[in-house]
Design a protein around this motif. Sequence first.
Motif, PDB file in Angstrom:
ATOM      1  N   MET A   1       0.854  -1.188   0.000  1.00 36.41           N
ATOM      2  CA  MET A   1       0.000   0.000   0.000  1.00 36.41           C
ATOM      3  C   MET A   1       0.888   1.236   0.000  1.00 36.41           C
ATOM      4  O   MET A   1       1.723   1.387   0.881  1.00 36.41           O
ATOM      5  N   ARG A   2       0.706   2.035  -1.000  1.00 38.51           N
ATOM      6  CA  ARG A   2       1.604   3.166  -1.208  1.00 38.51           C
ATOM      7  C   ARG A   2       1.379   4.246  -0.139  1.00 38.51           C
ATOM      8  O   ARG A   2       0.257   4.745   0.004  1.00 38.51           O
ATOM      9  N   PRO A   3       2.428   4.618   0.610  1.00 42.33           N
ATOM     10  CA  PRO A   3       2.252   5.705   1.574  1.00 42.33           C
ATOM     11  C   PRO A   3       2.170   7.049   0.854  1.00 42.33           C
ATOM     12  O   PRO A   3       2.920   7.297  -0.092  1.00 42.33           O
ATOM     13  N   VAL A   4       1.261   7.881   1.296  1.00 42.31           N
ATOM     14  CA  VAL A   4       1.049   9.160   0.602  1.00 42.31           C
ATOM     15  C   VAL A   4       1.067  10.337   1.569  1.00 42.31           C
ATOM     16  O   VAL A   4       0.799  10.189   2.757  1.00 42.31           O
ATOM     17  N   ASN A   5       1.387  11.473   1.004  1.00 43.59           N
ATOM     18  CA  ASN A   5       1.350  12.717   1.757  1.00 43.59           C
ATOM     19  C   ASN A   5       0.324  13.640   1.105  1.00 43.59           C
ATOM     20  O   ASN A   5       0.534  14.116  -0.003  1.00 43.59           O
ATOM     21  N   LYS A   6      -0.770  13.890   1.803  1.00 47.64           N
ATOM     22  CA  LYS A   6      -1.813  14.772   1.255  1.00 47.64           C
ATOM     23  C   LYS A   6      -1.452  16.242   1.395  1.00 47.64           C
ATOM     24  O   LYS A   6      -2.055  17.086   0.745  1.00 47.64           O
ATOM     25  N   GLY A   7      -0.534  16.545   2.310  1.00 50.40           N
ATOM     26  CA  GLY A   7      -0.238  17.938   2.599  1.00 50.40           C
ATOM     27  C   GLY A   7      -1.377  18.575   3.382  1.00 50.40           C
ATOM     28  O   GLY A   7      -2.327  17.912   3.793  1.00 50.40           O
ATOM     29  N   ASP A   8      -1.269  19.896   3.560  1.00 45.34           N
ATOM     30  CA  ASP A   8      -2.294  20.608   4.328  1.00 45.34           C
ATOM     31  C   ASP A   8      -3.549  20.809   3.490  1.00 45.34           C
ATOM     32  O   ASP A   8      -3.488  20.839   2.260  1.00 45.34           O
TER      33      ASP A   8
END
Length: 222
Positions: free
Chosen positions: A1-8
Motif C-alpha cells: 500500500m503506497r504511503p502518501v502525503n496529502k499535505g495541508d
Amino acid sequence: MRPVNKGDSPRDYIDYGQARHDLAERIGYYCSYCEMKVYQGIEVEHILPVNQGGDELEWDNFLLSCKYCNTRKSDHNDNLSDYVWPDIDNTDLVFEYSEASVVTPQKGLSLELNQKAQQTIDLMKLDLFADNTTEADTRWRSRKEAWDLARKSYNSWDEAPIVEMARVIARTSLSGHYSIWMTVFRDVPEVLKEIDEVYRCKGLYKEYDEDGNRIVRPGGCI
Ligand SMILES: [Zn+2]
C-alpha cells in the motif's frame, strides 16, 4: 500500500465531495487502498466513518478510494488504531504482494503490526479473487493487468537494462498498482528509483532521517 502525503488542506469544504479533485491533485487518481487507477467515479472516503465519529468535512479524515474498497470498508471501522493508513503510516513496509495470495502482512512484523496489517486487508477485503467477489468488483482484473504489464516490462528491462528503459517502465507503472511494480522489480534498484521518482509527483511519501531510516510520521505506527 503506497504511503502518501496529502499535505495541508487547500481550502474549507461544505461538501466532502468537493475534495475529490484536490486530493487527486496531491496523491493522484488512485485508490489509496488497492492502488487501482481510478478516473471514473473515484470517491472521497472518510478514514474514520462519519457515523463512527469521524469528521465529515475535515481534510485529515479524507482519502481517495475506488467504490469497491469504499463499499467493503463502509462504516465498519470504529477506530483508527487497529489498522494502518497510507496517509500516516509507511504502509509500503507492512504488506507483501504476490499474484497467488494477493496481499498478506509482510513477514517479520511485530505481532501487533501483523494484526493491524491483517485487519486492514480484511477491512477493505483487499485479497478477493474472481471466485469470491462480486461480478462488479474489478479490482482483481486490474491487479492481473498490472502483474502482466509489470512482468512484460521486466522482460524489456532484461533485454535493455539502460536508464531510458527504467524511465519508460516507471512512466508505465503510473497505470496503477504501485506495490505490484515494486514487487516485480524488487531486485532492480535502478527501476525502483525511477518508479519512486514518478510517484513522487503523485504524493508518494518516503522520507529518510540522516541515518537513512524511514521517518515515522506523527500518529503513525511504522
Ligand atoms: Zn480500491
